[in-house]
Every structure is written in structure tokens, then in C-alpha cells.
Design a protein around this motif. Structure first.
Motif, PDB file in Angstrom:
ATOM      1  N   ARG A 380       0.812  -1.208   0.000  1.00 28.20           N
ATOM      2  CA  ARG A 380       0.000   0.000   0.000  1.00 28.20           C
ATOM      3  C   ARG A 380       0.849   1.262   0.000  1.00 28.20           C
ATOM      4  O   ARG A 380       0.510   2.244  -0.661  1.00 28.20           O
ATOM      5  N   ARG A 381       1.951   1.258   0.719  1.00 21.14           N
ATOM      6  CA  ARG A 381       2.804   2.447   0.739  1.00 21.14           C
ATOM      7  C   ARG A 381       3.373   2.747  -0.650  1.00 21.14           C
ATOM      8  O   ARG A 381       3.479   3.919  -1.048  1.00 21.14           O
ATOM      9  N   GLU A 382       3.732   1.706  -1.406  1.00 22.17           N
ATOM     10  CA  GLU A 382       4.317   1.884  -2.734  1.00 22.17           C
ATOM     11  C   GLU A 382       3.285   1.757  -3.846  1.00 22.17           C
ATOM     12  O   GLU A 382       3.641   1.804  -5.018  1.00 22.17           O
ATOM     13  N   ARG A 383       2.015   1.603  -3.480  1.00 23.99           N
ATOM     14  CA  ARG A 383       0.925   1.486  -4.446  1.00 23.99           C
ATOM     15  C   ARG A 383       1.174   0.355  -5.449  1.00 23.99           C
ATOM     16  O   ARG A 383       0.921   0.481  -6.651  1.00 23.99           O
ATOM     17  N   LEU A 384       1.675  -0.773  -4.965  1.00 22.37           N
ATOM     18  CA  LEU A 384       1.971  -1.901  -5.833  1.00 22.37           C
ATOM     19  C   LEU A 384       0.674  -2.529  -6.332  1.00 22.37           C
ATOM     20  O   LEU A 384      -0.340  -2.541  -5.627  1.00 22.37           O
ATOM     21  N   LEU A 385       0.714  -3.055  -7.545  1.00 19.73           N
ATOM     22  CA  LEU A 385      -0.473  -3.616  -8.185  1.00 19.73           C
ATOM     23  C   LEU A 385      -0.612  -5.093  -7.822  1.00 19.73           C
ATOM     24  O   LEU A 385       0.239  -5.904  -8.204  1.00 19.73           O
ATOM     25  N   PRO A 386      -1.650  -5.471  -7.083  1.00 18.67           N
ATOM     26  CA  PRO A 386      -1.863  -6.894  -6.813  1.00 18.67           C
ATOM     27  C   PRO A 386      -2.096  -7.645  -8.121  1.00 18.67           C
ATOM     28  O   PRO A 386      -2.833  -7.179  -8.997  1.00 18.67           O
ATOM     29  N   ILE A 387      -1.496  -8.822  -8.257  1.00 14.67           N
ATOM     30  CA  ILE A 387      -1.656  -9.563  -9.504  1.00 14.67           C
ATOM     31  C   ILE A 387      -3.091 -10.053  -9.666  1.00 14.67           C
ATOM     32  O   ILE A 387      -3.546 -10.273 -10.791  1.00 14.67           O
ATOM     33  N   GLY A 388      -3.823 -10.171  -8.568  1.00  6.72           N
ATOM     34  CA  GLY A 388      -5.226 -10.538  -8.671  1.00  6.72           C
ATOM     35  C   GLY A 388      -6.086  -9.474  -9.311  1.00  6.72           C
ATOM     36  O   GLY A 388      -7.218  -9.747  -9.724  1.00  6.72           O
ATOM     37  N   LEU A 389      -5.564  -8.247  -9.418  1.00  2.00           N
ATOM     38  CA  LEU A 389      -6.261  -7.146 -10.073  1.00  2.00           C
ATOM     39  C   LEU A 389      -5.670  -6.810 -11.439  1.00  2.00           C
ATOM     40  O   LEU A 389      -6.177  -5.941 -12.151  1.00  2.00           O
ATOM     41  N   ALA A 390      -4.565  -7.492 -11.820  1.00  6.79           N
ATOM     42  CA  ALA A 390      -3.782  -7.046 -12.970  1.00  6.79           C
ATOM     43  C   ALA A 390      -4.413  -7.383 -14.316  1.00  6.79           C
ATOM     44  O   ALA A 390      -4.226  -6.642 -15.292  1.00  6.79           O
ATOM     45  N   GLU A 391      -5.145  -8.479 -14.412  1.00  6.69           N
ATOM     46  CA  GLU A 391      -5.671  -8.905 -15.702  1.00  6.69           C
ATOM     47  C   GLU A 391      -6.528  -7.813 -16.328  1.00  6.69           C
ATOM     48  O   GLU A 391      -7.392  -7.220 -15.678  1.00  6.69           O
ATOM     49  N   ASP A 392      -6.272  -7.530 -17.595  1.00 15.03           N
ATOM     50  CA  ASP A 392      -6.995  -6.545 -18.412  1.00 15.03           C
ATOM     51  C   ASP A 392      -6.647  -5.098 -18.079  1.00 15.03           C
ATOM     52  O   ASP A 392      -7.212  -4.181 -18.690  1.00 15.03           O
ATOM     53  N   CYS A 393      -5.736  -4.879 -17.121  1.00 15.33           N
ATOM     54  CA  CYS A 393      -5.234  -3.518 -16.939  1.00 15.33           C
ATOM     55  C   CYS A 393      -4.358  -3.140 -18.138  1.00 15.33           C
ATOM     56  O   CYS A 393      -3.645  -3.978 -18.693  1.00 15.33           O
ATOM     57  N   ARG A 394      -4.396  -1.871 -18.520  1.00 13.92           N
ATOM     58  CA  ARG A 394      -3.621  -1.391 -19.670  1.00 13.92           C
ATOM     59  C   ARG A 394      -2.477  -0.508 -19.166  1.00 13.92           C
ATOM     60  O   ARG A 394      -2.703   0.440 -18.402  1.00 13.92           O
ATOM     61  N   LEU A 395      -1.248  -0.802 -19.621  1.00 17.51           N
ATOM     62  CA  LEU A 395      -0.100  -0.014 -19.197  1.00 17.51           C
ATOM     63  C   LEU A 395      -0.157   1.382 -19.814  1.00 17.51           C
ATOM     64  O   LEU A 395      -0.408   1.538 -21.014  1.00 17.51           O
ATOM     65  N   ASP A 402      11.169  -7.580 -14.741  1.00 14.36           N
ATOM     66  CA  ASP A 402      11.416  -7.754 -13.301  1.00 14.36           C
ATOM     67  C   ASP A 402      11.087  -6.506 -12.482  1.00 14.36           C
ATOM     68  O   ASP A 402      11.399  -6.454 -11.288  1.00 14.36           O
ATOM     69  N   GLN A 403      10.446  -5.517 -13.067  1.00 15.69           N
ATOM     70  CA  GLN A 403       9.977  -4.373 -12.291  1.00 15.69           C
ATOM     71  C   GLN A 403       8.585  -4.669 -11.760  1.00 15.69           C
ATOM     72  O   GLN A 403       7.717  -5.158 -12.488  1.00 15.69           O
ATOM     73  N   THR A 404       8.367  -4.361 -10.486  1.00 21.77           N
ATOM     74  CA  THR A 404       7.057  -4.547  -9.885  1.00 21.77           C
ATOM     75  C   THR A 404       6.135  -3.427 -10.343  1.00 21.77           C
ATOM     76  O   THR A 404       6.480  -2.246 -10.258  1.00 21.77           O
ATOM     77  N   LEU A 405       4.955  -3.800 -10.812  1.00 22.45           N
ATOM     78  CA  LEU A 405       4.013  -2.814 -11.327  1.00 22.45           C
ATOM     79  C   LEU A 405       3.312  -2.093 -10.185  1.00 22.45           C
ATOM     80  O   LEU A 405       3.117  -2.656  -9.104  1.00 22.45           O
ATOM     81  N   THR A 406       2.916  -0.856 -10.443  1.00 24.65           N
ATOM     82  CA  THR A 406       2.149  -0.075  -9.483  1.00 24.65           C
ATOM     83  C   THR A 406       0.842   0.375 -10.137  1.00 24.65           C
ATOM     84  O   THR A 406       0.668   0.297 -11.357  1.00 24.65           O
TER      85      THR A 406
END
Length: 452
Positions: A380-395, A402-406
Motif C-alpha cells: 500500500r505504501r508503494e501502491r503496488l499492483l496486486p496480480i489478482g487485479l492485474a488482468e486486463d489492466c492497460r499499461l 522484473d519491475q514490480t508494477l504499481t
């Protein structure tokens, strides 16, 4: 199983079996159907829901139950249940609302779809049994709170590693040993596996290549250990966990030497894993005991001199053990494994390859991302993107391998239930940095398990 088998025998003798409604008809679900229908007197599989009804029908037929009745209304399903006739449908709400169902078993591995099923089951007073670490590891703490408020049991399963680990954790704690690490034994960890690389293995075993990829690329074990952390109050020592690799066949009894002692003895303990140890695929718990006399006894019983003692189970038997979870939930109100409060560990999305702006992220076990376990306060502090929410998100900008998405990196689709539940979970537990908060300052890419 010792109390469960007696309770099921009593139910069988009295002619009042536990009635299960199952959501899903894939590889693992078909194994569960066969197990309940052929090997568990005192329990019956009453109905199966699947998007493709023919697959639900096939699950009954191949388990020897005969041709089920296809139903499309609640009244038709209730009539079939009264007659003791197995039923199939493509509408999960019917199972959740039916009079003759005691427990809903969710076996899809989906997130958005299964979230709706979970809410419906809880709202209609059904015990909710998840064979779905992906949903549980994303919004499980909130679903558990909703289940508690409704007076129903919420649990993940025996047989999958988290449930087996939790059984062992409870045993270790029950004999007076303090657990300091809950571990998972893997034979392979390669963050860059894809459905293409895993297609042959999946075909050999009759499984879904995307699901198999989630096992190989570390996503599934991250979810599994997140479940254990959320159930025990433990954390991860670093993003992605330590995950040491040892020579193949190294005895798990040597596990006390593989993890920094400070990580184990300071704080609430950690969840982690090892690649290559034996017995595989098993689970293990490292624990300590402060009493010198009891330490002497543990040494006598061949657990060594300490300060860490290794306890392990040599296997997990997946669908074979699921009926025990259902019976524990229905007859004893006992969850095999469930969150104990606010989330402690999440699974965040990390780029599997260089990703361009405009890329639409694919599903778990795909080509875009792999999952890593991270402590929830950091998520939450780094606003990291949970992979359970990642599907269909557009960059909205490029992301390096190897970078963690936010949340700052993506546009989130509108109107999804899982996003609403994630926000609600944050609000319920007083957590910060929901997807609608102002963007945080840019940060350097975090160290990943693939580079450690």
C-alpha cells in the motif's frame, strides 16, 4: 481426519449426508467429484455449475453418478435436490440460493467470477470452501470478515499446501513449540515460464497450461504463502521470499541452516519456500522451544539440539483431502485455513518481460507478469499492483522486465467487482493507498526473486 471420519460415518448411518454444490468442472474439480461420490460416505455432491454445462455433466458421469438433470431455475434445482438427483447448471447463483445445499466449493481459480460467487454464498448462509488461492490471497480478509458477520464458515482447503501447512502449524503450536517459519517445498521455480513452455507438461497431465505456468513461475506459491501469512500473522522477509535452491534431494531436516536466523526469531516469523529439497512436494515448519528440559526431550526424539526444530509433511494430496475441509466446516465450524484479520501479505504483479505502453496485461500464469509475495504495508505504501487485479489492466507507460508494477503504471478497467472489494478491504481494515488515492512519488524497481 480422526473426528471427521466418525462424524461422516454417523451422517451416513442416519441418511443425512453433507450436500455440496461445486463451482467449476476443470481438472481438479473432476478429481473432487470422483472423490466425494466414490469414497466419502456421509457426503454427496448434489450439483455442479460450470460455464460449459457439458463439462459439469461429464464430471458427474465419469465419477459414476449417472446422467444429471440440467436446471435453469431455482425451483427446478430445489426439486432435483429433494429427489436426490444430481443437477448441473451454468448459473452459480442457483447453488448459492438452493435450500438443499450445505456448502459451496469454489474450484475455478478465477478471481472476478469467483468473487461474485463468494459474496452470493455468504449472503445465503452457505459454508464457503475455496480451492482458489488466487481469490483468497487478493480479498480473502474482507470475505472472511463478511462470512463472520453472516455467521458462516469461510475456509481454504486441506490438501493444497496452505491447508496442509496450517494443519502442521496448529500441531506444532499445540505441542508447545513456537513456529517461526512456515515453508513450502518446490521442485521448480522459473519466473519466465509461459503457457508455451508449459504446454507439453500440461497436455501430459490433462491440465490447463496457464494454471501450470502459475505453478512454475512462482505466482501460485506466492499466493499459497500469502494465505499462510494471513492466517498466522507471519510476514515475508523480502519481496519474493528468500526461496533458497539446494541440491536436488537435500533432506528437509537441514532447513534450519537455509534462512537468516534474525528473520526467524525477530517479529512474528516468516513464510518462505525452498527449491530442490526432499520430500517434494511437501511442507515444513521451523519452530523453537525455550524450555531446556523440553529441548532435551526433543533431542531424544531425534529432532536435534535446536535452536530450530524441523517438522514436515511429505506430501499434499489436493483433491483427496478436500472432503475433510468441507466436513470440518459444516459439522465443526472449523476453518482449515482462513485470514485472522487484516492482510499481512499480498501477491504483487512483476513484469515477466519488457512491457510497452498500451500493453493489456493477461491472466495469471500468462506471458505478461508473475506474482511475488510482499508485505501488505509495503504494497500500500508503494501502491503496488496486486496480480489478482492485474488482468486486463492497460499499461500507461513502459515497464521493464522484473519491475514490480504499481497502480501508477496502469489504467484499471471500470466496473469490476474485484477492484471494489479491494478498495472496501482497505477501508474496512483502515489501510491506505487505495487505487483512487493520489499517485505516490516514483520509486526504483524493487529486487525480485528472479534476480536474487
Amino acid at each position: 481426519m480422526i473426528l471427521v471420519d466418525t462424524a461422516l460415518q454417523t451422517r451416513h448411518a442416519e441418511g443425512r449426508p453433507i450436500r455440496v454444490g461445486m463451482v467449476g468442472a476443470g481438472f481438479m474439480a473432476r478429481g473432487v467429484a470422483r472423490q466425494i461420490l466414490q469414497s466419502v460416505p456421509g457426503m454427496t455432491l448434489s450439483a455442479i455449475v460450470n460455464r460449459t454445462v457439458d463439462r459439469a455433466r461429464h464430471a458427474f458421469v465419469e465419477a459414476g453418478a449417472g446422467a444429471p438433470l440440467e436446471v435453469g431455475t431455482l425451483s427446478a434445482l430445489n426439486a432435483a435436490l429433494r429427489e436426490g438427483r444430481p443437477a448441473v447448471t451454468d448459473d452459480p447463483t442457483l447453488l448459492c440460493r438452493a435450500d438443499g445445499i450445505d456448502a459451496i466449493l469454489e474450484v475455478t481459480g478465477a478471481v472476478e467470477f469467483s468473487a461474485a460467487v463468494a459474496l452470493e454464498a455468504i449472503a445465503h448462509g452457505k459454508a464457503l470452501v475455496l480451492m482458489n488461492a488466487e481469490l483468497d490471497g487478493t480479498v480473502g480478509p474482507l470475505l472472511k470478515a463478511k462470512a463472520d458477520a453472516a455467521g458462516v464458515v469461510y475456509t481454504n482447503v486441506d490438501g493444497d499446501q496452505p491447508g496442509v501447512i496450517m494443519n502442521l502449524y496448529r500441531f506444532v503450536r499445540g505441542i508447545g513449540v513456537t513456529p517461526v517459519l512456515c515453508g513450502n517445498i518446490k521442485g521448480l521455480q522459473d519466473a519466465y515460464r509461459t503457457p508455451t513452455t508449459q504446454e507439453g507438461f500440461a497436455r501430459e497431465w490433462g491440465q490447463n497450461p496457464w494454471m501450470v505456468t502459475s505453478f512454475a513461475d512462482g505466482t501460485k506459491i506466492s499466493f499459497e504463502q500469502a494465505l499462510v501469512a494471513n492466517a498466522t500473522g507471519m510476514r515475508v522477509a523480502k519481496r519474493g521470499m528468500h526461496g533458497p535452491t539446494v541440491p536436488a534431494g537435500t533432506p528437509i531436516e537441514e532447513a534450519a541452516d537455509w534462512y537468516p536466523l534474525d528473520d526467524l526469531l525477530k517479529g512474528p516469523g516468516i513464510v518462505d519456500y525452498v527449491v530442490g529439497a526432499s520430500p517434494s512436494p511437501g511442507v515444513f515448519v521451523l519452530g523453537t522451544h525455550d524450555d531446556p528440559t523440553q529441548q532435551h526431550y526433543l533431542n531424544l526424539y531425534k529432532l536435534g539440539e535446536g535452536p530450530l526444530y524441523v517438522f514436515y509433511e511429505p506430501y499434499h494430496l489436493c483433491h483427496f483431502e478436500v472432503p475433510a475441509t468441507i466436513a470440518r466446516a459444516v459439522d465443526f465450524g472449523d476453518a482449515t485455513i482462513a485470514p485472522r484479520g487484516a492482510p499481512r501479505v499480498d501477491v504483487v504483479a512483476t513484469a515477466k518481460t519488457d512491457l510497452e505502453a498500451g500493453t493489456v496485461l493477461d491472466a495469471l500464469g500468462g506471458y505478461s507478469t508473475y506474482g511475488e509475495a510482499e508485505n501488505s504495508d509495503i504494497t500500500r505504501r508503494e501502491r503496488l499492483l496486486p496480480i489478482g487485479l492485474a488482468e486486463d489492466c492497460r499499461l500507461v507507460r513502459p515497464v521493464g522486465k522484473d519491475q514490480t508494477l504499481t497502480f501508477n503504471d496502469v489504467d484499471v478497467p471500470e466496473g469490476r467487482l474485484i477492484d471494489a472489494l479491494w478498495n472496501e478491504q482497505n477501508e474496512y481494515f483502515g489501510l491506505s493507498a487505495t487505487p483512487t488515492d493520489p499517485p505516490a512519488e516514483p520509486r526504483a524497481p524493487a529486487e525480485s526473486v528472479a534476480s536474487s
